[in-house]
Design an enzyme around this catalytic site. Sequence first.
Site, mmCIF file in Angstrom:
data_model
loop_
_atom_site.group_PDB
_atom_site.id
_atom_site.type_symbol
_atom_site.label_atom_id
_atom_site.label_comp_id
_atom_site.label_asym_id
_atom_site.label_seq_id
_atom_site.Cartn_x
_atom_site.Cartn_y
_atom_site.Cartn_z
ATOM 1 N N SER A 1 0.798 -1.173 0.007
ATOM 2 C CA SER A 1 0.172 0.032 -0.124
ATOM 3 C C SER A 1 0.949 1.394 0.125
ATOM 4 O O SER A 1 1.643 1.460 1.006
ATOM 5 C CB SER A 1 -1.047 0.202 1.228
ATOM 6 O OG SER A 1 -1.778 -0.843 1.050
ATOM 7 N N LYS B 1 -7.403 0.862 -3.095
ATOM 8 C CA LYS B 1 -6.928 0.595 -1.851
ATOM 9 C C LYS B 1 -7.338 1.679 -0.452
ATOM 10 O O LYS B 1 -7.713 1.434 0.348
ATOM 11 C CB LYS B 1 -5.490 0.012 -1.530
ATOM 12 C CG LYS B 1 -4.976 -0.336 -0.009
ATOM 13 C CD LYS B 1 -5.716 -1.473 0.400
ATOM 14 C CE LYS B 1 -5.311 -1.962 1.487
ATOM 15 N NZ LYS B 1 -4.080 -2.595 1.783
ATOM 16 N N LYS C 1 -1.234 4.677 8.799
ATOM 17 C CA LYS C 1 -0.514 5.160 7.238
ATOM 18 C C LYS C 1 -1.488 5.025 6.289
ATOM 19 O O LYS C 1 -1.164 6.068 5.491
ATOM 20 C CB LYS C 1 0.675 3.896 7.313
ATOM 21 C CG LYS C 1 1.284 4.117 5.901
ATOM 22 C CD LYS C 1 2.252 3.031 5.829
ATOM 23 C CE LYS C 1 1.581 1.891 4.990
ATOM 24 N NZ LYS C 1 0.972 1.657 3.816
#
Length: 302
Positions: A105, A179, A247
Amino acid sequence: MHDPNAVQDSQIVGFIGTGIMGAPMAGRLAAARHRVRAWNRTLDKLTPLQQAGVETASSPEAAARGADVVIVMLSAGPVCDEILLGDDGVIATMSPGSILIVMSSIPVETARHQADIANRHDVGYLDAPVSGGERGAIDGTLAIMAGGEVEVFDRCRALLGVLGRPTHVGPAGSGQLAKLANQMIVANTIATVAEALLLVERGGADPAQVRMALMGGFADSTILKMHGQRMLEEDFAPGGAAKWQYKDTQTAMAQMSQLALDLPMSRQADALFGDMLSHGDGELDHSALIRELRRRNGMPID
């Protein structure tokens, strides 16, 4: 789902990053008769994979050299760039006509930049982050969101099918956008499930029975089923650590600003996860967000 023992055309796969997710993914590819060469910064994480038929590479470049496909499953964009880019990096090492699949990611712009560099070296590129956690990696049921050229995706469809359900969602960078959408939904839903359980707890109902009552109705979700149970049992061993959730929500906030969007639900969830980390819970599973809401409401934390 794909049978990992099915006979198929064997490929040489370089696998970079064998952590919680990467290790079972590499193992599944080896079980599917691919020749897998893996590298990990912490070498002892490779030892169990050797018993599964995965070869050990001494460096990322050694894993990539001569591979048909290189899969990257590292923790963040800067780490990926450090290993992939540069005159001596993985992309420069890869054979023309091979394919790089970055399943980490990372920011959208990072994926697009990596794609540009790969194209200059005649290397196909997919950004293909996943959802499904450690269980999905073990079972080969990951949701795989792939951005890149359709022709490159088609060449990798069978390989990715060993790991889960691949879907092409657009040009390079689109996988990361998908995502981010996934992580926004996950973060917001974890927060809402936690709030709902605290509401019924303080109101005098049985949270476990309320969860059971809601399952099967419009409020049902994988998060209510799995993470709701974790919250009730206070089982916060990390399947997906809160620090990685944060994150991703931070990346979503940056993308939100770049696109001039105001998304207040996601902004609040991001702030909650930030407070959770500031209180030392970043290594716990992201479902432990309920602990942060307990703090805010003066409720006991075991």
